[in-house]
Design a protein around this motif. Structure first.
Motif, PDB file in Angstrom:
ATOM      1  N   VAL A  65      -3.565   7.252  -2.673  1.00  0.00           N
ATOM      2  CA  VAL A  65      -2.923   5.980  -3.068  1.00  0.00           C
ATOM      3  C   VAL A  65      -1.451   6.106  -2.543  1.00  0.00           C
ATOM      4  O   VAL A  65      -0.804   5.500  -2.101  1.00  0.00           O
ATOM      5  CB  VAL A  65      -2.862   5.690  -4.396  1.00  0.00           C
ATOM      6  N   ASN A  66      -0.992   7.546  -2.923  1.00  0.00           N
ATOM      7  CA  ASN A  66       0.487   7.837  -2.828  1.00  0.00           C
ATOM      8  C   ASN A  66       0.712   7.856  -1.276  1.00  0.00           C
ATOM      9  O   ASN A  66       1.975   7.956  -0.800  1.00  0.00           O
ATOM     10  CB  ASN A  66       0.879   9.196  -3.427  1.00  0.00           C
ATOM     11  N   GLU A  95      -0.615  -0.095   1.900  1.00  0.00           N
ATOM     12  CA  GLU A  95      -2.021  -0.576   1.861  1.00  0.00           C
ATOM     13  C   GLU A  95      -2.974  -0.658   1.049  1.00  0.00           C
ATOM     14  O   GLU A  95      -2.497   0.284  -0.024  1.00  0.00           O
ATOM     15  CB  GLU A  95      -2.557   0.046   3.345  1.00  0.00           C
ATOM     16  N   SER A  96      -3.831  -1.373   0.646  1.00  0.00           N
ATOM     17  CA  SER A  96      -4.781  -1.543  -0.480  1.00  0.00           C
ATOM     18  C   SER A  96      -5.679  -0.089  -0.354  1.00  0.00           C
ATOM     19  O   SER A  96      -6.180   0.061   0.760  1.00  0.00           O
ATOM     20  CB  SER A  96      -5.577  -2.470  -0.477  1.00  0.00           C
ATOM     21  N   VAL A  97      -6.015   0.502  -1.504  1.00  0.00           N
ATOM     22  CA  VAL A  97      -6.841   1.573  -1.410  1.00  0.00           C
ATOM     23  C   VAL A  97      -7.940   1.258  -2.524  1.00  0.00           C
ATOM     24  O   VAL A  97      -7.552   0.686  -3.529  1.00  0.00           O
ATOM     25  CB  VAL A  97      -6.139   2.960  -1.852  1.00  0.00           C
ATOM     26  N   LEU A 142      -3.019  -4.568  -8.847  1.00  0.00           N
ATOM     27  CA  LEU A 142      -4.206  -4.183  -9.201  1.00  0.00           C
ATOM     28  C   LEU A 142      -5.418  -5.139  -9.300  1.00  0.00           C
ATOM     29  O   LEU A 142      -5.172  -6.196  -9.635  1.00  0.00           O
ATOM     30  CB  LEU A 142      -4.073  -3.411 -10.796  1.00  0.00           C
ATOM     31  N   ASP A 143      -6.488  -4.928  -8.482  1.00  0.00           N
ATOM     32  CA  ASP A 143      -7.535  -5.794  -8.461  1.00  0.00           C
ATOM     33  C   ASP A 143      -8.704  -5.266  -9.046  1.00  0.00           C
ATOM     34  O   ASP A 143      -9.371  -4.412  -8.281  1.00  0.00           O
ATOM     35  CB  ASP A 143      -7.865  -6.212  -6.912  1.00  0.00           C
ATOM     36  N   ARG A 194      -2.722  -1.558  -4.487  1.00  0.00           N
ATOM     37  CA  ARG A 194      -1.742  -1.089  -3.608  1.00  0.00           C
ATOM     38  C   ARG A 194      -0.364  -1.317  -4.212  1.00  0.00           C
ATOM     39  O   ARG A 194       0.053  -1.953  -5.135  1.00  0.00           O
ATOM     40  CB  ARG A 194      -1.650  -2.624  -2.662  1.00  0.00           C
ATOM     41  N   LEU A 195       0.201  -0.272  -3.642  1.00  0.00           N
ATOM     42  CA  LEU A 195       1.609   0.216  -4.185  1.00  0.00           C
ATOM     43  C   LEU A 195       2.444  -0.348  -3.104  1.00  0.00           C
ATOM     44  O   LEU A 195       2.208  -0.473  -1.849  1.00  0.00           O
ATOM     45  CB  LEU A 195       1.860   1.657  -3.986  1.00  0.00           C
TER      46      LEU A 195
END
Length: 222
Positions: free
Chosen positions: A59-60, A65-67, A136-137, A144-145
Motif C-alpha cells: 500500500v505504501n 493506485e488501488s491495492v 476504503l472499499d 487507495r492512498l
C-alpha cells in the motif's frame, strides 16, 4: 487450593508477546500459544513495514493506485483514520517518513547503539489531512492512498491484534459457560458488530465531522 497456572512467550511484531493462563491444563495452554503464534505471524505478514511483501508495504508504494488488501487491514486502517479524527490529529498514522528520518527504518534488533542519522533534516512535513482522502472499499477489498502519502499502523495494529485474540482464545470457554452453539457464537462475533456499525456508522460519522470542525479546523480551510 491453588489453581494450575502456566506462562509462555515469544517474539513477534517487534516485541515480546506473553500469555498467562490460570485454571487450565498445560495441553490447553500449549494449544492456545500455538494459535497465538500462528495469528501473530499472519498479522506480521499484513502489517509489518519491514516485510517488502506485506500488505502495508504494498500500500505504501502504491503511489495513488488501488491495492487489494485483507479485511483485517481495512478494519485497522478504518480505526486509524477514526483515531486521527477523534484525537484532532494527535494520533497520526502519516508519520512514517519522519520515523524513518529518525532512524527507525529497521527493526529494533538491527539498530545498534550510536546509530544516528547525519544531516539537518530530522522531520519531514506531511499533509496529514490527506488521511481523510484515503479510499476504503470494503466491498471490493481495496484501499487507495493519495499519491505521496505513506502510513505506519504499528501501534494500532498491535492493539487490534490483542482485541481479536482475546475473543478467539476465550471463545470455547464462552460457548461452554453460556451453552451456546457454533451458530449462536458466530452471530455474537459477526452479526452483532455488523448491526452496530450499520445502525451507528452515519450518526457517529456526523458526530466526528462536527467535533472536528469545532476542535481543530483543517489547514485547508484557513
Amino acid at each position: 487450593m491453588d489453581m494450575e497456572s502456566h506462562c509462555g512467550e515469544f517474539r513477534a511484531m517487534g516485541t515480546v508477546i506473553s500469555l498467562r493462563s490460570v485454571g487450565v491444563s498445560h495441553a490447553t495452554m500449549t494449544r492456545a500459544l500455538e494459535v497465538l503464534q500462528a495469528e501473530a505471524a499472519r498479522w506480521e505478514r499484513i502489517f509489518s513495514r519491514f516485510d517488502a511483501e506485506s500488505e502495508l508495504s504494498r500500500v505504501n508504494r502504491s503511489n495513488g493506485e488501488s491495492v487489494r488488501v485483507s479485511h483485517d487491514f481495512l478494519d485497522v486502517l478504518d480505526d486509524a483514520i477514526a483515531g486521527f479524527i477523534q484525537s484532532a490529529g494527535r494520533f497520526d498514522p502519516s508519520i512514517l517518513d519522519t520515523l524513518e528520518l529518525e532512524g527507525y527504518d529497521r527493526t529494533f534488533q538491527s539498530i545498534r547503539p550510536g546509530d544516528e542519522r547525519d544531516g539537518p533534516e530530522r522531520f519531514r512535513h506531511v499533509d496529514s489531512w490527506k488521511l481523510l482522502d484515503i479510499k476504503l472499499d470494503f466491498h471490493s477489498g481495496t484501499v487507495r492512498l493519495p499519491a505521496g502519502l505513506r502510513i505506519d499502523l504499528g501501534g494500532i495494529a498491535k492493539g487490534a491484534f490483542v482485541d481479536r485474540m482475546i475473543i478467539n482464545l476465550l471463545v470455547e470457554d464462552i460457548k461452554a459457560d453460556l451453552r451456546l452453539t457454533d451458530t449462536q457464537i458466530s452471530l455474537l462475533q459477526g452479526l452483532a458488530f455488523a448491526l452496530f456499525y450499520a445502525v451507528m456508522a452515519v450518526p457517529l460519522g456526523r458526530l466526528a465531522d462536527t467535533c472536528l470542525l469545532y476542535t481543530s479546523p483543517s489547514p485547508r480551510d484557513s
